[in-house]
Every structure is written in structure tokens, then in C-alpha cells.
Design a protein around this motif. Structure first.
Motif, PDB file in Angstrom:
ATOM      1  N   VAL A  76      13.819   1.487  -0.019  1.00 16.79           N
ATOM      2  CA  VAL A  76      15.000   0.775   0.476  1.00 16.79           C
ATOM      3  C   VAL A  76      14.847  -0.729   0.226  1.00 16.79           C
ATOM      4  N   GLY A  77      13.655  -1.236   0.433  1.00 23.21           N
ATOM      5  CA  GLY A  77      13.412  -2.648   0.158  1.00 23.21           C
ATOM      6  C   GLY A  77      13.607  -3.012  -1.303  1.00 23.21           C
ATOM      7  N   ARG A  78      13.439  -2.043  -2.173  1.00 24.33           N
ATOM      8  CA  ARG A  78      13.617  -2.273  -3.612  1.00 24.33           C
ATOM      9  C   ARG A  78      15.045  -1.995  -4.071  1.00 24.33           C
ATOM     10  N   GLY A  79      15.920  -1.632  -3.122  1.00 25.34           N
ATOM     11  CA  GLY A  79      17.325  -1.511  -3.477  1.00 25.34           C
ATOM     12  C   GLY A  79      17.977  -0.152  -3.311  1.00 25.34           C
ATOM     13  N   MET A  80      17.201   0.907  -3.087  1.00 24.48           N
ATOM     14  CA  MET A  80      17.801   2.217  -2.871  1.00 24.48           C
ATOM     15  C   MET A  80      18.438   2.230  -1.485  1.00 24.48           C
ATOM     16  N   THR A  81      19.546   2.908  -1.332  1.00 26.70           N
ATOM     17  CA  THR A  81      20.141   2.995  -0.001  1.00 26.70           C
ATOM     18  C   THR A  81      19.304   3.933   0.862  1.00 26.70           C
TER      19      THR A  81
ATOM     20  N   GLU B 284      20.406   7.576   0.439  1.00 31.51           N
ATOM     21  CA  GLU B 284      19.926   8.211  -0.789  1.00 31.51           C
ATOM     22  C   GLU B 284      18.445   8.558  -0.676  1.00 31.51           C
TER      23      GLU B 284
END
Length: 82
Positions: free
Chosen positions: A55-60, A63
Motif C-alpha cells: 500500500v505504501g508503494r501505491g497499491m490500494t 486490491e
């Protein structure tokens, strides 16, 4: 009055400078239950950590949870501890 987990999540979120979402807490708890029961109990906190990185890297979050829950539910065999 809020539950112990609600108070804990609020305190940790404040200390880390993030905004908690009560719906996220329930979703994460449900995912860790699937991991603990279908894979192995110690895998649950490690999985939560890995989801946090994703999540910190951009995945929701939704997801990441969807992927991990699907993987856990299809994991071959169940933990001896479940």
C-alpha cells in the motif's frame, strides 16, 4: 465507548501520523483470520506488514487484501494450528 482495538488503532495511528479508517480495521482483521486459518498463525502479522509495504508503494488496500485473501483461501492444506 470504543473497544480496546479501536483505542489501540487510534493511538498507533496518531503516533505514526496516519489517519485510520474503521472499515480498514475490519477488512484487515478478516484477512488476517483467513491467513491464520488457511496458512499459519504467525503468517498473519507478517502478511499485514507486507500489505502495508504494498500500500505504501501505491497499491490500494482493497486490491492488496483481495489478492492476499484469494491466495490464502487457495493455499494447499490448512495450518496444523487452525
Amino acid at each position: 465507548m470504543s473497544s480496546a482495538i479501536d483505542r489501540w488503532v487510534m493511538a498507533v495511528a496518531e503516533d505514526l501520523g496516519v489517519t485510520p479508517n474503521p472499515a480498514d480495521t475490519r477488512t484487515i482483521l478478516d484477512m488476517t483470520k483467513d491467513v491464520a486459518h488457511n496458512v499459519d498463525r504467525p503468517a498473519a502479522p507478517v502478511t499485514s506488514y507486507l500489505i502495508g509495504i504494498a500500500v505504501g508503494r501505491g497499491m490500494t488496500l482493497s486490491e492488496a487484501i483481495k489478492r492476499v485473501t484469494g491466495l490464502a483461501r487457495s493455499w494447499p492444506g490448512q495450518s496444523e494450528e487452525s
